[in-house]
Scaffold this motif. Structure first.
Motif, mmCIF file in Angstrom:
data_model
loop_
_atom_site.group_PDB
_atom_site.id
_atom_site.type_symbol
_atom_site.label_atom_id
_atom_site.label_comp_id
_atom_site.label_asym_id
_atom_site.label_seq_id
_atom_site.Cartn_x
_atom_site.Cartn_y
_atom_site.Cartn_z
ATOM 1 N N ALA A 89 0.881 -1.200 -0.019
ATOM 2 C CA ALA A 89 -0.072 0.147 0.014
ATOM 3 C C ALA A 89 0.951 1.268 0.100
ATOM 4 N N THR A 90 2.081 1.357 0.793
ATOM 5 C CA THR A 90 2.892 2.343 0.713
ATOM 6 C C THR A 90 3.727 2.616 -0.689
ATOM 7 N N ALA A 91 3.959 1.477 -1.252
ATOM 8 C CA ALA A 91 4.477 1.586 -2.553
ATOM 9 C C ALA A 91 3.405 2.020 -3.590
ATOM 10 N N ALA A 92 2.452 1.746 -3.224
ATOM 11 C CA ALA A 92 1.114 1.940 -4.356
ATOM 12 C C ALA A 92 1.088 3.682 -4.119
ATOM 13 N N ALA A 93 0.915 4.020 -3.027
ATOM 14 C CA ALA A 93 0.715 5.246 -2.715
ATOM 15 C C ALA A 93 1.986 6.296 -3.560
ATOM 16 N N TYR A 94 3.027 5.920 -3.294
ATOM 17 C CA TYR A 94 4.161 6.448 -3.894
ATOM 18 C C TYR A 94 4.352 6.610 -5.277
ATOM 19 N N PHE A 95 3.832 5.752 -6.038
ATOM 20 C CA PHE A 95 3.854 5.372 -7.540
ATOM 21 C C PHE A 95 2.500 5.917 -7.966
ATOM 22 N N GLY A 96 1.445 6.342 -7.202
ATOM 23 C CA GLY A 96 0.206 6.472 -7.807
ATOM 24 C C GLY A 96 -0.689 5.455 -8.353
ATOM 25 N N LEU A 97 -0.580 4.175 -7.757
ATOM 26 C CA LEU A 97 -1.017 3.166 -7.986
ATOM 27 C C LEU A 97 -2.552 2.617 -7.278
ATOM 28 N N GLU A 98 -3.440 2.132 -7.909
ATOM 29 C CA GLU A 98 -4.496 1.528 -6.928
ATOM 30 C C GLU A 98 -3.831 0.411 -6.363
ATOM 31 N N CYS A 99 -4.490 -0.212 -5.401
ATOM 32 C CA CYS A 99 -3.985 -1.229 -4.390
ATOM 33 C C CYS A 99 -5.113 -2.067 -3.950
ATOM 34 N N GLU A 100 -5.154 -3.422 -3.850
ATOM 35 C CA GLU A 100 -6.260 -4.174 -3.305
ATOM 36 C C GLU A 100 -5.405 -5.411 -2.618
ATOM 37 N N ILE A 101 -5.748 -5.577 -1.404
ATOM 38 C CA ILE A 101 -5.138 -6.469 -0.436
ATOM 39 C C ILE A 101 -6.189 -7.365 -0.111
ATOM 40 N N HIS A 102 -5.985 -8.651 -0.011
ATOM 41 C CA HIS A 102 -6.442 -9.832 0.483
ATOM 42 C C HIS A 102 -5.958 -10.436 1.861
ATOM 43 N N MET A 103 -6.839 -10.419 2.766
ATOM 44 C CA MET A 103 -6.312 -10.720 4.246
ATOM 45 C C MET A 103 -7.435 -11.430 4.900
ATOM 46 N N GLY A 104 -6.971 -12.647 5.578
ATOM 47 C CA GLY A 104 -7.883 -13.366 6.204
ATOM 48 C C GLY A 104 -8.605 -12.937 7.416
#
Length: 401
Positions: free
Chosen positions: A126-141
């Motif tokens: 999520a940090t890297a996505a914010a830095y590069f201006g990308l969307e981010c989707e994280i799957h977590m149990g």
């Protein structure tokens, strides 16, 4: 030829382990990822941009610290720690996440997505996505969402969509399954930034190479501090990214013994641990060949460990290979040992470790008294901010006394 230059082979195999068993819809996508990586990893512009990010954004190099109080307590080997807890976002995961997001940007992708267990990989991506201006989707149990609430908050603050996974064991394996299913429909514009040295080729190779910076720094720093190489290098192993990053710096040094520390959980019974190499057998999981913990029907077994980031019934194929060849040793530490190490490092050194990293600390505490005159360098792969609420609410403040 050095080990890293000759492993894996062109098809992504480390001996019998690795490869890529993909659904037809993803074959071309993974081929494009491999081609882009092999091209960009030899590009001066890509390497220079990654070096700039590591120095000016991540805060690398992270230091090596001598754990003098613990060493004195143990009365044997001298214990040192590579401080990946001081890497931006608090763990080693950002090393490959920034690189994977940079790769996605160069490939023209607009989104990155991944699984996460303890949440460190999710926060890093999520940090890297914010830095590069990308969307981010994280799957977590769902179990890990409840257990690692601070990291869930961090991911959402960073702009990521957190997808709860409520089927099966509701933990890391199911998060991987869920993310793969979601990725198939988005592969044209998204990169599945796998969070460890697992998954189909080229990810075990790519993530190892991006994490190699840990071992490179640690080797140089330890030589500068002591004038010699460590006798033993240790790191926790779930999927195994922090361990492979550390091992890669020493793998051609025959005099350095490598130790991967798996989670023994609460017992050796099936479902009570996640010690894949210790109790597993050859098999397939998530599109690659490796060692797997299996139930009586031959399916991936349920697993348990106090450390959510190690809660996986498989292991990176390179670890399976290093075990088979004998180049690395794989041992286990149980929940009790990890928790004791968590409290002892906090109180004796002023460093609160991640529960995952505490397994490597437990190994050092166990082995130091047996090895007077030797040195142990462990990879402190993450800090314990994410774990303090869970640990204190579950075990209290006096559990380590």
């Amino acid at each position: 030829m050095t080990y890293l230059n000759s492993h894996p082979d062109a098809k992504g195999f480390f001996g019998p382990y690795g490869g890529a068993d993909l659904p037809p819809v993803l074959v071309d996508q993974f081929a494009a990822i491999e081609k882009a990586y092999l091209t960009l990893s030899r590009s001066a512009d890509f390497i220079n941009e990654l070096r700039y990010i590591r120095k000016h954004f991540q805060g690398r190099p992270t230091p090596v610290s001598f754990l003098g109080n613990l060493s004195a307590d143990c009365g044997g080997a001298q214990i040192y720690a590579k401080r990946e807890d001081l890497n931006h976002t608090g763990a080693h995961k950002l090393n490959h996440c920034m690189a994977e997001a940079l790769l996605a940007k160069h490939m023209g992708k607009t989104k990155v997505m991944a699984e996460t267990g303890a949440g460190q990989h999710g926060v890093a991506l999520a940090t890297a996505a914010a830095y590069f201006g990308l969307e981010c989707e994280i799957h977590m149990g769902e179990i890990d969402i409840a257990k690692e609430a601070p990291n869930v908050t961090r991911m959402k603050l960073l702009g990521a969509e957190v997808v709860p996974v409520g089927f099966g064991g509701r933990s890391l394996k199911e998060a991987v399954d869920s993310c793969f299913q979601s990725y198939v429909a988005q592969a044209e514009h998204a990169l599945f930034a796998i969070g460890s040295v697992v998954g189909p080729h080229p990810f075990p190779m790519m993530v190892r190479d991006f994490q190699h910076v840990v071992g490179i720094e640690a080797r140089e720093q330890f030589l500068d501090m002591t004038g010699r190489l460590p006798d033993m290098v240790a790191a926790c192993v779930g999927g195994g990214s922090n361990a492979m990053g550390m091992f890669a710096g020493f793998i051609d040094d025959d005099g350095v013994a490598l130790y991967g520390v798996e989670p023994l959980g609460t017992s050796s019974d099936m479902g009570d641990h996640a010690a894949t190499i210790t109790f597993g057998e050859d098999g397939d999981i998530h599109g690659f060949k490796t060692m797997v913990l299996k139930d009586k029907d031959g399916n991936p077994a349920p697993v348990h460990t106090v450390a959510s980031g190690l809660d996986y019934p498989g292991v990176g194929p390179e670890h399976a290979y290093l075990h088979r060849t004998g180049r690395a040793n794989y041992v286990a530490a149980d929940d009790r040992e990890a928790l004791d190490a968590f409290y002892r490092l906090s109180r004796r050194e002023g460093i609160i470790p991640a529960l995952e990293s505490a397994h490597a600390v437990a190994f050092a505490l166990r082995e130091a008294p047996k090895n007077p005159g030797k040195t142990i360098l462990l990879n402190l792969s993450g800090r314990g901010d994410k774990d303090i609420d869970y640990v204190t609410e579950t075990y209290g403040f006096d559990a380590g006394d």
